[in-house]
Design an enzyme around this catalytic site. Structure first.
Site, short mmCIF file in Angstrom:
data_model
loop_
_atom_site.label_atom_id
_atom_site.label_comp_id
_atom_site.label_asym_id
_atom_site.label_seq_id
_atom_site.Cartn_x
_atom_site.Cartn_y
_atom_site.Cartn_z
N LYS A 1 56.02 41.50 -18.03
CA LYS A 1 54.69 40.92 -17.82
C LYS A 1 54.43 40.92 -16.32
O LYS A 1 55.37 40.74 -15.53
CB LYS A 1 54.71 39.49 -18.38
N SER B 1 49.19 34.67 -23.68
CA SER B 1 48.76 35.47 -22.55
C SER B 1 49.61 36.73 -22.36
O SER B 1 49.19 37.62 -21.64
CB SER B 1 48.82 34.63 -21.27
N SER C 1 52.64 31.55 -25.14
CA SER C 1 52.27 32.91 -24.74
C SER C 1 53.28 34.01 -25.04
O SER C 1 52.97 35.19 -24.86
CB SER C 1 51.96 32.95 -23.25
N1 GLN Z 1 47.33 29.74 -24.62
C1 GLN Z 1 47.91 28.77 -23.73
C2 GLN Z 1 47.05 28.61 -22.51
O1 GLN Z 1 46.08 29.28 -22.39
C3 GLN Z 1 49.31 29.14 -23.41
C4 GLN Z 1 49.46 30.02 -22.25
C5 GLN Z 1 50.88 30.35 -21.93
O2 GLN Z 1 51.79 30.06 -22.70
N2 GLN Z 1 51.06 30.94 -20.77
O3 GLN Z 1 47.34 27.78 -21.67
#
Ligand code: GLN
Length: 491
Positions: free
Chosen positions: A77, A152, A176
């Site tokens: 990532k 994400s 994410s």
């Molecule tokens: N969907 C969650 C957010 O937008 C989790 C994001 C993540 O785990 N980086 O904060």
């Protein structure tokens, strides 16, 4: 040779027996990236040194031979620093940032013999659930290109399932890794907080962020996580624990002795689609048929998990992202024709230019929570509830050895269906955020497909602190018996 469907140990066996060179394997994946990525947009940068590194391993094979991930091409990532490579975090703010050093995750993968093939697209600064929130465009779900891959770590998920790499590394602050893994039919593991060093990983919310592998098979995941795990003095929150032999000890959990809690089943039934619930029921039946006891268990505070998560994560984000001011870090606005009238204007123009809307929204929310007069009411209150939630989990784990729950409310959704920043998009995280708040290890494993759309559906397993072994072993059982694991989309 069907390289695409080999497990890591099959590939390393081919490499060790010289039936396959590291360069060949590396070329195989680079070619696939060239062919399929223009449409998917899962990969942002390929490593121009990857082939050279592959040849180097081939040419000095005796010193690499014993390494567990010898020659395995892995994508990261784009929050992990790789020395001399662009690291953008999916943001215009870091569009031109070349990392001057490598993250601990990067170094450990290289030490294990892996090839860093490149960097994956993601929601900006890891904020999002659909990858619609990247400064570099959306990522398509390889299972159906009208649908999001999740977020994400959406690029990391799409890349593995489309066969653009053997495995990828994502990060998980509130789901994410697990949610995109579920949307793309992968195993995604968020380890116990502190297992994997955060050094050199661009921060979103430091007390919640954890890195973990996204793979096609359970065994691959265990093998990679072993390479990433272990104390790092450069990260003060890194745990002082041994590196377990999850791979070697795979299957060592006695399923008959397991007491599994179906976490907040009623809540799951009212929130989730019936196809998600059917897949979960199938997993319950499987566990019971192997002698495990499955009972409903309730975590009352889960009701407020999403608001608590968003109060804490945005507060930490507002602090972590304060460094991007266009002087020390971050892109600078082009002031050529309109010079700033004050230092304040200079900062605000730079930040206004570099950050996308969702990031701005969260910085504003977090700054508000932390501001004097509101701190006690919001940040402090959320922290107190977080501690109570952790205590509730610890109590549950004195009786249960594993928890089962949905990963997400549904399968992948269509682009635009849950607008970025809407309550609808935040609620997607309902079942994943509590493991981050409590620091627990948790995993998403493919367990079925929608009878309507044929999109993948994963289930979530949550374990006690530092008990990733039980998670891997139950996931392995699901892999072997349900046989959704390992399936790929036609792209
Ligand atoms: N969907 C969650 C957010 O937008 C989790 C994001 C993540 O785990 N980086 O904060």
């Amino acid at each position: 040779m069907d390289l695409l469907n080999c497990k890591i140990t099959d590939l390393t066996a081919l490499i060790r027996s010289k039936k396959l060179s590291v360069e060949e394997l590396c070329r195989f994946y680079l070619d696939r990236i060239e062919r399929f990525n223009p449409e998917l947009n899962a990969v942002l940068t390929t490593n121009s040194f990857a082939l050279q590194k592959a040849r180097d391993i081939d040419n000095h094979f005796s010193s690499y031979k014993e390494r567990p991930l010898v020659g395995i091409p892995i994508l990261l990532k784009d929050v992990f620093c790789v020395k001399n490579m662009k690291t953008t975090a999916g943001s215009k703010m870091l569009e031109n940032f070349i990392a001057p050093y490598s993250a601990e995750v990067t170094k450990r993968l290289e030490k294990a013999g892996a090839i860093i093939l490149g960097k994956c697209n993601q929601d900006e600064f890891a904020m999002g659930t659909s990858n619609e929130n990247s400064a570099f465009g959306v990522v398509l779900n390889p299972w159906n290109k009208e649908y999001v891959p999740g977020g994400s770590s959406g690029g990391s998920a799409a890349a593995v399932s489309a066969g653009l790499c053997v495995a990828s590394i994502g990060t998980d602050t509130g789901g994410s890794i697990r949610q995109p893994a579920s949307f793309c039919n992968l195993i995604g593991v968020k380890p116990t907080y502190g297992r994997v060093s955060r050094y050199g990983m661009i921060a979103y919310a430091s007390s919640l962020d954890q890195a973990g592998p996204m793979t096609m098979y359970v065994e691959d995941n265990a093998l990679i996580l072993e390479a990433l795990t272990g104390r790092d003095s450069k990260d003060s929150t890194s745990a002082q624990s041994d590196v377990p032999k999850w791979f070697l000890n795979r299957g060592s959990t006695n399923i008959k002795k397991l007491k599994v809690g179906f976490l907040n089943k009623k809540e799951a039934e009212s929130f989730c689609s019936s196809e998600v619930m059917q897949v979960l029921e199938q997993v319950v039946n499987l566990l019971q048929s192997h002698g495990a006891i499955v009972e409903e268990v309730s975590l009352p505070l889960m009701e407020v998990a999403v608001p608590v998560y968003y109060l804490i994560s945005t507060s930490e984000a507002s602090s972590n992202l304060a460094r991007y001011d266009g002087i020390r870090y971050g892109s600078r606005f082009d002031f050529k024709n309109t010079p700033p009238s004050s230092l304040e204007e200079f900062y605000s123009q730079n930040r206004g230019f570099g950050f996308g809307n969702e990031v701005k929204r969260r910085i504003i929310m977090g700054t508000y929570c932390l501001s004097s007069g509101y701190y006690d009411e919001y940040y402090n209150k959320a922290s107190q509830i977080r501690r109570k939630m952790r205590d509730e989990f610890i109590k549950i784990f004195s009786e249960f050895s594993l928890l089962l729950s949905p990963v997400s409310l549904s399968t992948a959704f269509k682009f635009g269906e849950k607008p970025v920043g809407s309550l609808k998009s935040y609620l997607v995280d309902n079942f994943t955020v509590s493991s981050n708040l409590a620091g627990l290890p948790s995993l998403s494993v493919p367990a079925g497909f929608s009878p309507v759309t044929s999109l993948p559906i994963g289930v979530q397993l949550i374990g006690n602190h530092f008990d990733e072994q039980t998670l891997f072993d139950v996931a392995l059982l699901i892999q072997e018996e349900i046989k959704a694991v390992g399936k790929r989309p036609v792209i």
